[in-house]
Design a protein around this motif. Structure first.
Motif, PDB file in Angstrom:
ATOM      1  N   GLU A  58       0.821  -1.208   0.000  1.00  0.00           N
ATOM      2  CA  GLU A  58       0.000   0.000   0.000  1.00  0.00           C
ATOM      3  C   GLU A  58       0.856   1.260   0.000  1.00  0.00           C
ATOM      4  N   ARG A  59       2.010   1.200   0.665  1.00  0.00           N
ATOM      5  CA  ARG A  59       2.875   2.379   0.775  1.00  0.00           C
ATOM      6  C   ARG A  59       3.944   2.442  -0.311  1.00  0.00           C
ATOM      7  N   SER A  60       3.959   1.514  -1.232  1.00  0.00           N
ATOM      8  CA  SER A  60       5.000   1.493  -2.261  1.00  0.00           C
ATOM      9  C   SER A  60       4.988   2.748  -3.121  1.00  0.00           C
ATOM     10  N   GLY A  61       3.793   3.225  -3.496  1.00  0.00           N
ATOM     11  CA  GLY A  61       3.704   4.428  -4.313  1.00  0.00           C
ATOM     12  C   GLY A  61       4.290   5.638  -3.608  1.00  0.00           C
ATOM     13  N   LYS A  62       3.961   5.791  -2.336  1.00  0.00           N
ATOM     14  CA  LYS A  62       4.525   6.900  -1.565  1.00  0.00           C
ATOM     15  C   LYS A  62       6.035   6.719  -1.400  1.00  0.00           C
ATOM     16  N   GLY A  63       6.477   5.465  -1.279  1.00  0.00           N
ATOM     17  CA  GLY A  63       7.903   5.217  -1.177  1.00  0.00           C
ATOM     18  C   GLY A  63       8.646   5.670  -2.423  1.00  0.00           C
ATOM     19  N   VAL A  64       8.063   5.439  -3.587  1.00  0.00           N
ATOM     20  CA  VAL A  64       8.684   5.887  -4.839  1.00  0.00           C
ATOM     21  C   VAL A  64       8.771   7.413  -4.866  1.00  0.00           C
ATOM     22  N   ARG A  65       7.700   8.083  -4.456  1.00  0.00           N
ATOM     23  CA  ARG A  65       7.712   9.548  -4.439  1.00  0.00           C
ATOM     24  C   ARG A  65       8.766  10.082  -3.480  1.00  0.00           C
ATOM     25  N   LEU A  66       8.868   9.465  -2.325  1.00  0.00           N
ATOM     26  CA  LEU A  66       9.874   9.899  -1.356  1.00  0.00           C
ATOM     27  C   LEU A  66      11.277   9.655  -1.899  1.00  0.00           C
ATOM     28  N   LEU A  67      11.489   8.519  -2.541  1.00  0.00           N
ATOM     29  CA  LEU A  67      12.789   8.210  -3.128  1.00  0.00           C
ATOM     30  C   LEU A  67      13.167   9.234  -4.185  1.00  0.00           C
ATOM     31  N   LEU A  68      12.249   9.553  -5.087  1.00  0.00           N
ATOM     32  CA  LEU A  68      12.528  10.528  -6.135  1.00  0.00           C
ATOM     33  C   LEU A  68      12.812  11.911  -5.545  1.00  0.00           C
ATOM     34  N   PHE A  69      12.082  12.260  -4.508  1.00  0.00           N
ATOM     35  CA  PHE A  69      12.315  13.550  -3.847  1.00  0.00           C
ATOM     36  C   PHE A  69      13.721  13.600  -3.264  1.00  0.00           C
ATOM     37  N   ASN A  70      14.111  12.553  -2.559  1.00  0.00           N
ATOM     38  CA  ASN A  70      15.439  12.522  -1.932  1.00  0.00           C
ATOM     39  C   ASN A  70      16.548  12.538  -2.986  1.00  0.00           C
ATOM     40  N   ILE A  71      16.335  11.785  -4.077  1.00  0.00           N
ATOM     41  CA  ILE A  71      17.323  11.798  -5.164  1.00  0.00           C
ATOM     42  C   ILE A  71      17.420  13.189  -5.771  1.00  0.00           C
ATOM     43  N   GLY A  72      16.277  13.833  -5.983  1.00  0.00           N
ATOM     44  CA  GLY A  72      16.265  15.176  -6.543  1.00  0.00           C
ATOM     45  C   GLY A  72      16.999  16.174  -5.660  1.00  0.00           C
ATOM     46  N   ILE A  73      16.749  16.119  -4.351  1.00  0.00           N
ATOM     47  CA  ILE A  73      17.441  17.017  -3.421  1.00  0.00           C
ATOM     48  C   ILE A  73      18.939  16.748  -3.441  1.00  0.00           C
ATOM     49  N   GLY A  74      19.316  15.472  -3.498  1.00  0.00           N
ATOM     50  CA  GLY A  74      20.729  15.125  -3.544  1.00  0.00           C
ATOM     51  C   GLY A  74      21.408  15.633  -4.799  1.00  0.00           C
ATOM     52  N   LEU A  75      20.730  15.496  -5.942  1.00  0.00           N
ATOM     53  CA  LEU A  75      21.303  15.978  -7.201  1.00  0.00           C
ATOM     54  C   LEU A  75      21.445  17.497  -7.206  1.00  0.00           C
ATOM     55  N   ILE A  76      20.456  18.187  -6.658  1.00  0.00           N
ATOM     56  CA  ILE A  76      20.542  19.647  -6.575  1.00  0.00           C
ATOM     57  C   ILE A  76      21.732  20.063  -5.718  1.00  0.00           C
ATOM     58  N   PHE A  77      21.913  19.355  -4.607  1.00  0.00           N
ATOM     59  CA  PHE A  77      23.040  19.657  -3.725  1.00  0.00           C
ATOM     60  C   PHE A  77      24.373  19.419  -4.434  1.00  0.00           C
ATOM     61  N   LEU A  78      24.480  18.308  -5.159  1.00  0.00           N
ATOM     62  CA  LEU A  78      25.710  18.018  -5.892  1.00  0.00           C
ATOM     63  C   LEU A  78      25.958  19.045  -6.992  1.00  0.00           C
ATOM     64  N   LEU A  79      24.890  19.489  -7.647  1.00  0.00           N
ATOM     65  CA  LEU A  79      25.029  20.517  -8.687  1.00  0.00           C
ATOM     66  C   LEU A  79      25.545  21.820  -8.088  1.00  0.00           C
ATOM     67  N   ILE A  80      25.021  22.180  -6.926  1.00  0.00           N
ATOM     68  CA  ILE A  80      25.483  23.401  -6.260  1.00  0.00           C
ATOM     69  C   ILE A  80      26.959  23.285  -5.904  1.00  0.00           C
TER      70      ILE A  80
END
Length: 327
Positions: free
Chosen positions: A118-140
């Motif tokens: 049931e929580r797999s969909g939310k897990g994917v969204r959280l994963l993508l969010f964390n990856i996105g924040i990490g990539l932004i940090f690395l870009l900075i």
């Protein structure tokens, strides 16, 4: 005065709930929470960064690359792809278990598979969010590196005062940037995840709601971060001591066996060391995770209680004392 801040007043409640859940000791409850700790970061595993030697040590001319051959390049790409795939799977499981852990604590039923799908969909969204924040940090970091180091990459000796000063300023700036990154991680795990569960929404919508909740209660948010930081240091010290004691106790029979084999049978080589080290590590890892269970449980209860006090809408924990947990 401290009672006015939920970060102080909810500590005792989180301790009580942790004791009610984990005591009397039940293997099923502790093992499942230990498994959650392994995936959500409670295990304390770090991935060491790569280090690179001087180009002159490789026997290559500056600016040249080794001729790996197409076969070797293909093998390297396959290995890198497999590692990335395994890392993504690991992070996905960890993201889903963030939600499952909240489900377990709010229901008192420590069953990992009950809401995993049931929580797999939310897990994917959280994963993508964390990856996105990490990539932004690395870009900075990459942009800042160019800004800082391009002006001094003109043949200036590495020991020059200008280069040393630039490196120190760059490191200091990175440390400063880690503060908002840490705050995002804390608020995402502690508050955004339960809001996503309560409102059945995505990460961005939950973040908007969290900001709306804490904007008028910004003092509560500041005190919470500071108190959790202090509690985190105290917990890390206690955890280190407990793990150290466990490692010493577990290591005693292995040391005795090694000494006996080395003195009586004259066996002491790398193979023997590995034969002793592998079972030692296999035992230490789950023991360490079990030791972490009370700490991981307390901090998740703690954040849920603070959130529930700040906004009754998100009071996911039951008011009454928790019943005996399901195993």
């Amino acid at each position: 005065m401290s009672d006015d801040y939920y970060a102080f007043s909810e500590i005792s409640g989180a301790v009580d709930r942790t004791k009610n859940l984990l005591w009397p000791f039940q293997w099923g409850v502790w093992f499942r929470i230990a498994l959650i700790a392994l995936f959500i970061g409670g295990g304390g595993f770090n991935f060491p960064g790569s280090s690179y030697g001087d180009v002159s040590d490789t026997g290559l001319a500056p600016g040249s690359l080794p001729d790996l051959g197409m076969d070797n390049i293909g093998i390297i790409l396959i290995i890198v792809g497999v590692v990335l795939l395994l890392a993504l799977i690991w992070m996905f499981i960890g993201s889903v278990l963030q939600f499952v852990f909240v489900d377990c604590l709010t229901s008192g039923r420590i069953l990992l598979t009950r809401t995993f799908k049931e929580r797999s969909g939310k897990g994917v969204r959280l994963l993508l969010f964390n990856i996105g924040i990490g990539l932004i940090f690395l870009l900075i970091i990459a942009v800042l590196a160019l800004i800082f180091f391009l002006p001094v990459m003109d043949g200036t000796p590495p020991g020059d005062a200008l280069v040393i000063g630039t490196v120190l300023m760059f490191v200091l700036l990175i440390l400063v940037l880690l503060i908002p990154l840490a705050l995002i991680a804390i608020f995402t795990t502690d508050f955004v995840v339960p809001v996503m569960i309560r409102d059945d929404c995505g990460v961005i919508a939950a973040w908007r709601q969290v900001i709306a909740i804490f904007a008028p209660e910004w003092k509560q948010a500041v005190v919470y971060v500071l108190v959790k930081f202090v509690l985190g240091i105290a917990a890390a010290i206690l955890l280190f001591i407990a793990v150290l004691i466990a490692v010493i106790i577990i290591g005693i029979p292995f040391v005795i066996i090694g000494v006996v084999l080395a003195t009586v049978f004259k066996l002491m080589n790398i193979m023997l060391l590995l034969l002793l080290l592998i079972p030692f590590v296999v035992i230490v890892i789950p023991v360490t995770l079990l030791i972490e269970v009370p700490f991981v449980t307390f901090f998740r209860y703690y954040s849920l209680q603070v959130l529930g006090r700040i906004s009754e809408k998100y009071a996911l924990l039951p008011n009454e004392s928790m019943d005996e947990p399901a195993v």
